[in-house]
Design an enzyme around this catalytic site. Structure first.
Site, PDB file in Angstrom:
ATOM      1  N   ARG A 181       8.156  13.668  35.516  1.00  0.00           N
ATOM      2  CA  ARG A 181       7.757  14.714  34.561  1.00  0.00           C
ATOM      3  C   ARG A 181       8.020  16.097  35.141  1.00  0.00           C
ATOM      4  O   ARG A 181       8.366  17.035  34.435  1.00  0.00           O
ATOM      5  CB  ARG A 181       6.293  14.553  34.145  1.00  0.00           C
ATOM      6  CG  ARG A 181       5.317  14.646  35.290  1.00  0.00           C
ATOM      7  CD  ARG A 181       3.878  14.441  34.827  1.00  0.00           C
ATOM      8  NE  ARG A 181       2.992  14.280  35.952  1.00  0.00           N
ATOM      9  CZ  ARG A 181       1.829  14.907  36.086  1.00  0.00           C
ATOM     10  NH1 ARG A 181       1.405  15.729  35.163  1.00  0.00           N
ATOM     11  NH2 ARG A 181       1.082  14.696  37.146  1.00  0.00           N
TER      12      ARG A 181
ATOM     13  N   GLU B  86       0.522  16.585  16.965  1.00  0.00           N
ATOM     14  CA  GLU B  86       1.794  15.982  17.348  1.00  0.00           C
ATOM     15  C   GLU B  86       2.713  15.754  16.157  1.00  0.00           C
ATOM     16  O   GLU B  86       3.931  15.947  16.237  1.00  0.00           O
ATOM     17  CB  GLU B  86       1.543  14.659  18.090  1.00  0.00           C
ATOM     18  CG  GLU B  86       0.777  14.814  19.419  1.00  0.00           C
ATOM     19  CD  GLU B  86      -0.737  15.021  19.248  1.00  0.00           C
ATOM     20  OE1 GLU B  86      -1.242  14.929  18.108  1.00  0.00           O
ATOM     21  OE2 GLU B  86      -1.403  15.281  20.267  1.00  0.00           O
TER      22      GLU B  86
ATOM     23  N   PHE C 207       0.746   9.945  22.574  1.00  0.00           N
ATOM     24  CA  PHE C 207       0.419  10.813  21.428  1.00  0.00           C
ATOM     25  C   PHE C 207       1.683  11.229  20.689  1.00  0.00           C
ATOM     26  O   PHE C 207       1.715  11.278  19.464  1.00  0.00           O
ATOM     27  CB  PHE C 207      -0.373  12.034  21.894  1.00  0.00           C
ATOM     28  CG  PHE C 207      -1.595  11.671  22.687  1.00  0.00           C
ATOM     29  CD1 PHE C 207      -2.459  10.686  22.227  1.00  0.00           C
ATOM     30  CD2 PHE C 207      -1.874  12.287  23.892  1.00  0.00           C
ATOM     31  CE1 PHE C 207      -3.584  10.327  22.963  1.00  0.00           C
ATOM     32  CE2 PHE C 207      -2.996  11.945  24.626  1.00  0.00           C
ATOM     33  CZ  PHE C 207      -3.847  10.962  24.163  1.00  0.00           C
TER      34      PHE C 207
ATOM     35  N   ASP D 194      -7.541   7.630  33.524  1.00  0.00           N
ATOM     36  CA  ASP D 194      -7.806   8.051  32.138  1.00  0.00           C
ATOM     37  C   ASP D 194      -7.949   6.856  31.194  1.00  0.00           C
ATOM     38  O   ASP D 194      -8.577   6.961  30.146  1.00  0.00           O
ATOM     39  CB  ASP D 194      -6.701   8.974  31.632  1.00  0.00           C
ATOM     40  CG  ASP D 194      -7.012  10.447  31.904  1.00  0.00           C
ATOM     41  OD1 ASP D 194      -8.175  10.756  32.215  1.00  0.00           O
ATOM     42  OD2 ASP D 194      -6.080  11.260  31.798  1.00  0.00           O
TER      43      ASP D 194
ATOM     44  N   ARG E 213       3.644   9.985  35.282  1.00  0.00           N
ATOM     45  CA  ARG E 213       2.690  10.933  35.860  1.00  0.00           C
ATOM     46  C   ARG E 213       2.771  10.954  37.389  1.00  0.00           C
ATOM     47  O   ARG E 213       2.768  12.005  38.011  1.00  0.00           O
ATOM     48  CB  ARG E 213       1.268  10.553  35.450  1.00  0.00           C
ATOM     49  CG  ARG E 213       0.195  11.303  36.230  1.00  0.00           C
ATOM     50  CD  ARG E 213      -1.199  10.885  35.793  1.00  0.00           C
ATOM     51  NE  ARG E 213      -2.215  11.579  36.550  1.00  0.00           N
ATOM     52  CZ  ARG E 213      -2.840  11.063  37.610  1.00  0.00           C
ATOM     53  NH1 ARG E 213      -2.536   9.852  38.030  1.00  0.00           N
ATOM     54  NH2 ARG E 213      -3.753  11.745  38.248  1.00  0.00           N
TER      55      ARG E 213
HETATM   56  C1  LIG Z   1      -4.077  13.130  20.118  1.00  0.00           C
HETATM   57  C2  LIG Z   1      -4.314  13.712  21.452  1.00  0.00           C
HETATM   58  N1  LIG Z   1      -3.485  14.676  21.908  1.00  0.00           N
HETATM   59  C3  LIG Z   1      -3.682  15.189  23.136  1.00  0.00           C
HETATM   60  C4  LIG Z   1      -4.700  14.750  23.927  1.00  0.00           C
HETATM   61  C5  LIG Z   1      -4.877  15.285  25.336  1.00  0.00           C
HETATM   62  N2  LIG Z   1      -6.080  16.129  25.422  1.00  0.00           N
HETATM   63  C6  LIG Z   1      -7.241  15.656  25.943  1.00  0.00           C
HETATM   64  S1  LIG Z   1      -8.496  16.761  25.842  1.00  0.00           S
HETATM   65  C7  LIG Z   1      -7.501  17.913  25.118  1.00  0.00           C
HETATM   66  C8  LIG Z   1      -8.056  19.243  24.712  1.00  0.00           C
HETATM   67  C9  LIG Z   1      -9.208  19.078  23.791  1.00  0.00           C
HETATM   68  O1  LIG Z   1      -9.744  20.298  23.409  1.00  0.00           O
HETATM   69  P1  LIG Z   1     -11.116  20.331  22.616  1.00  0.00           P
HETATM   70  O2  LIG Z   1     -11.059  19.403  21.459  1.00  0.00           O
HETATM   71  O3  LIG Z   1     -11.420  21.755  22.297  1.00  0.00           O
HETATM   72  O4  LIG Z   1     -12.164  19.722  23.629  1.00  0.00           O
HETATM   73  P2  LIG Z   1     -12.950  20.435  24.834  1.00  0.00           P
HETATM   74  O5  LIG Z   1     -12.472  21.856  24.951  1.00  0.00           O
HETATM   75  O6  LIG Z   1     -14.381  20.382  24.454  1.00  0.00           O
HETATM   76  O7  LIG Z   1     -12.677  19.643  26.060  1.00  0.00           O
HETATM   77  C10 LIG Z   1      -6.196  17.410  24.961  1.00  0.00           C
HETATM   78  C11 LIG Z   1      -5.072  18.159  24.387  1.00  0.00           C
HETATM   79  C12 LIG Z   1      -5.531  13.726  23.421  1.00  0.00           C
HETATM   80  N3  LIG Z   1      -6.536  13.201  24.146  1.00  0.00           N
HETATM   81  N4  LIG Z   1      -5.322  13.227  22.178  1.00  0.00           N
END
Ligand SMILES: Cc1ncc(C[n+]2csc(CCOP(=O)(O)OP(=O)(O)O)c2C)c(N)n1
Lengths: 327, 281
Positions: free
Chosen positions: A23, A71, A96, A130, A180
């Site tokens: 990556r 996405e 995703f 994860d 990763r």
């Molecule tokens: C569909 C999807 N896309 C991307 C992710 C990767 N991801 C995990 S947490 C996150 C950010 C989440 O932000 P938010 O919903 O505001 O939660 P918080 O700030 O409370 O952690 C992302 C992009 C995921 N888990 N699921």
């Protein structure tokens, strides 16, 4: 999301030298492309630091869109950009990008055959802790089921970098899976790669091991171990799953008379299934397949998971022993 | 059926919240990976739910009439696991097995490994739809349990959130409540930098929801908002926008995007625990 985990198998003497994660190589290659071609645009869905598209974003903020956690929208936007002559590279975690964007990959990209590029990071179960919701074990089968797509899964940083450039040159939709964890260094920066042409390591004729991604490193370890046991095998790095190098499969089948495949993916519709299809057409031989067997994995360290789900070098060695009995 | 005893004293709830914060910091440090920021922002909301608002019985986790809680933002699982431990669903020692091989406490909620969970989550955007399903089932079966779903502000960028947002009011699901942990950050940056949701409350209102905006760390606002949503007699579902701070309770994590998905090192854990200790009365 931190790049420190590494994928070292513990049970063989052949040590792999660890390099960068694929990556990370993707991010660097994308920035190189950005310098060469102003039409290269990058998109990401709130994982830019993890997919390393941020490397491009830092250098070319005006050609970088982080679309939010959306996405499907991202895939559609990439389609529109490609239809307008841009070369979009859209990235997220493989699971995703492909699973949430699948209808859009089908309707907006594969069906009209647009020139858009997609890169799914964190492929396979070696992402570790994860757990299954983030572990993509089906992306290769899903993208191979998109007519006209090129599907690539490189083994190390050098092949990843070169193949990102080949993706940009190719006119048509492409998907690349990156990993990763740090990847074993298998090639040098001067090695060349072509879409759809396997890289062959050795000329052993007892069995051919056909692998992709991290499994190439494990296959080379298995090759060394088997050599000590007096079994001579060759390893094919099948970095392109589609179009598959049918000629290389036919040659391996003819010259070795037995094939083992190895992939960090469900056995349904992945590398093993595709190689079996090719060999069945040209030169059927006994085959064994190493891969994830009809299950989701779990949370644990990358090493523990690769071991528990049967993907490390000793499992490839055992598969070769098994297939040789059927020769 | 015996119900979980409600904790009436706000001081006691505050003490519980502090202990849960300590657990979160310790367990993510022990795991070596995880999401401290978005776990710490959820704490008062989960404390109020599990010790005050939800109708539930830790001795009978499959009770037909229990209220359902679905953590749609699955990466915030450490806070949920801490709440489940303090409520007596799982032993507190189990928290230190987070993300380890064979642990029921997977990196994201996993029903295969921990069947008392209402849903397996971790791919953002899907929890409200599941909650609509459980709320519809309650109507079909004429049961009076309530479904609560917690989502993130970043998560609200997913299209499925708005498909669900359209459906629930149309079907008059007043037995459904969405809680937004509105900590104003997502993974790569602040939500307003990546893709702003503004005007956020107006969006929910225009889709037909009862909307209440509260301070998600103030029990004085959290408890009444959750209780009135639980007792909702209108024909609309409820959306509680809980304004929170990502990393709340630990000064160097608070409002710092770096702490979305990084585990504290042992020195950082100790510094965080010292700060939390100082907050105890
Ligand atoms: C569909 C999807 N896309 C991307 C992710 C990767 N991801 C995990 S947490 C996150 C950010 C989440 O932000 P938010 O919903 O505001 O939660 P918080 O700030 O409370 O952690 C992302 C992009 C995921 N888990 N699921």
């Amino acid at each position: 999301m931190n790049p420190t985990a590494s994928m070292k198998a513990t049970t063989t003497k052949f040590e792999l030298k660890m390099g960068k994660a694929t990556r990370e190589a993707y991010g660097e290659a994308l920035a190189e492309l950005g310098r060469k071609n102003p039409n290269v645009i990058a998109l990401d869905a709130d994982l830019a630091k993890s997919t390393f598209s941020a490397t491009f974003g830092k250098e070319f903020p005006g050609r970088f869109y982080t679309v939010g956690i959306a996405e499907a929208n991202m895939v559609g936007i990439a389609s529109g950009l490609a239809l307008s002559g841009k070369i979009p590279f859209a990235s997220s975690f493989a699971v995703f990008l492909v699973d949430k964007g699948y209808d859009q990959l089908r309707m907006c990209v594969a069906y009209p055959h647009v020139n858009a590029k997609f890169v799914g990071s964190h492929g396979g179960i070696s992402i570790g802790e994860d757990g299954p919701s983030q572990q993509s074990v089906e992306d290769l089968a899903l993208t191979c089921a998109l007519p006209g797509f090129v599907v690539i899964h490189p083994a190390d940083e050098h092949s990843a970098r070169a193949l990102v450039h080949r993706m940009a040159e190719h006119v048509g939709p492409c998907y690349m899976r990156t990993g990763r964890a740090k990847a074993a260094v298998i090639y040098s920066p001067s090695d060349t790669f072509e879409i759809g042409k396997a890289k062959v390591h050795g000329d052993g004729a007892d069995c051919a091991i056909i692998a992709c991604g991290f499994e190439v490193g494990y296959a080379l370890q298995a090759q060394a171990q088997l050599e000590e046991e007096g079994v001579s095998v060759r390893v094919l790095d099948m970095h392109t799953l589609k179009p598959l190098d049918d000629a290389a499969v036919a040659k391996a089948a003819r010259e070795c008379g037995a094939i083992v495949t190895a992939e960090e993916h469900l056995l349904d519709g992945g590398l093993g299934a595709r190689v079996a299809q090719a060999a069945a057409k040209s030169h059927p031989v006994p085959m064994e397949m190493v891969g994830v067997r009809d299950t989701y994995a779990e949370s644990a360290t990358p090493e523990q998971l690769m071991e528990k789900y049967g993907l490390t070098a000793p499992y490839i060695v055992q598969a070769v022993r098994d297939v040789l009995k059927r020769k | 059926m015996t119900m979980m005893k409600r904790v009436e004293s706000v001081d006691e709830l505050k003490a519980l919240a502090l202990e849960m914060r300590e657990d979160i910091v310790k367990m993510i440090c022990a795991a070596g990976s995880g999401h401290p920021g978005g776990s710490l922002s959820e704490v008062e909301l989960l404390t109020a739910l599990y010790f005050r608002v939800l109708r539930h019985d830790p001795k009978n986790p499959q009770w037909r009439d229990r209220d359902r809680f679905i953590l749609s933002k699955g990466h915030g699982a450490p806070a949920l696991y801490a709440a489940l431990a303090h409520a007596g669903y799982i032993p507190r020692e189990m928290l230190m097995t987070l993300r380890k091989l064979g642990s029921p406490l997977q990196g994201h909620p996993d029903k295969r490994m921990l069947p008392i969970l209402e849903a397996s989550t971790g791919s953002l955007g899907q929890g409200i739809s599941i909650g609509i399903g459980t709320a519809l089932a309650a109507k079909l079966d004429q049961l009076d349990y309530h479904t609560f779903v917690m989502i993130g502000d970043g998560e609200s960028q997913e299209g499925q959130i708005w498909e669900a947002a359209m459906f629930a009011p149309f079907h008059k699901l007043n037995n459904l409540t969405v809680i937004v942990d509105n900590n104003r950050q997502q993974l790569d940056d602040f939500t307003d930098v990546i893709l702003s949701l503004k005007p956020f409350a107006e969006k929910w209102k225009s889709f037909g929801w009862n909307v209440e905006e509260i301070n998600g760390h103030d029990f004085g606002q959290v408890i009444p908002a959750l209780e009135s949503a639980r007792a909702n007699k209108s024909e609309r579902p409820t959306c509680i926008i809980a304004n929170t701070v990502k990393g709340e309770g630990v000064s160097f994590m608070a409002n710092n995007v770096k702490w979305h998905g990084v585990a504290p090192k042992p020195e950082e854990r100790d510094a965080a625990l010292k700060e939390l200790e100082a907050l105890k009365v």
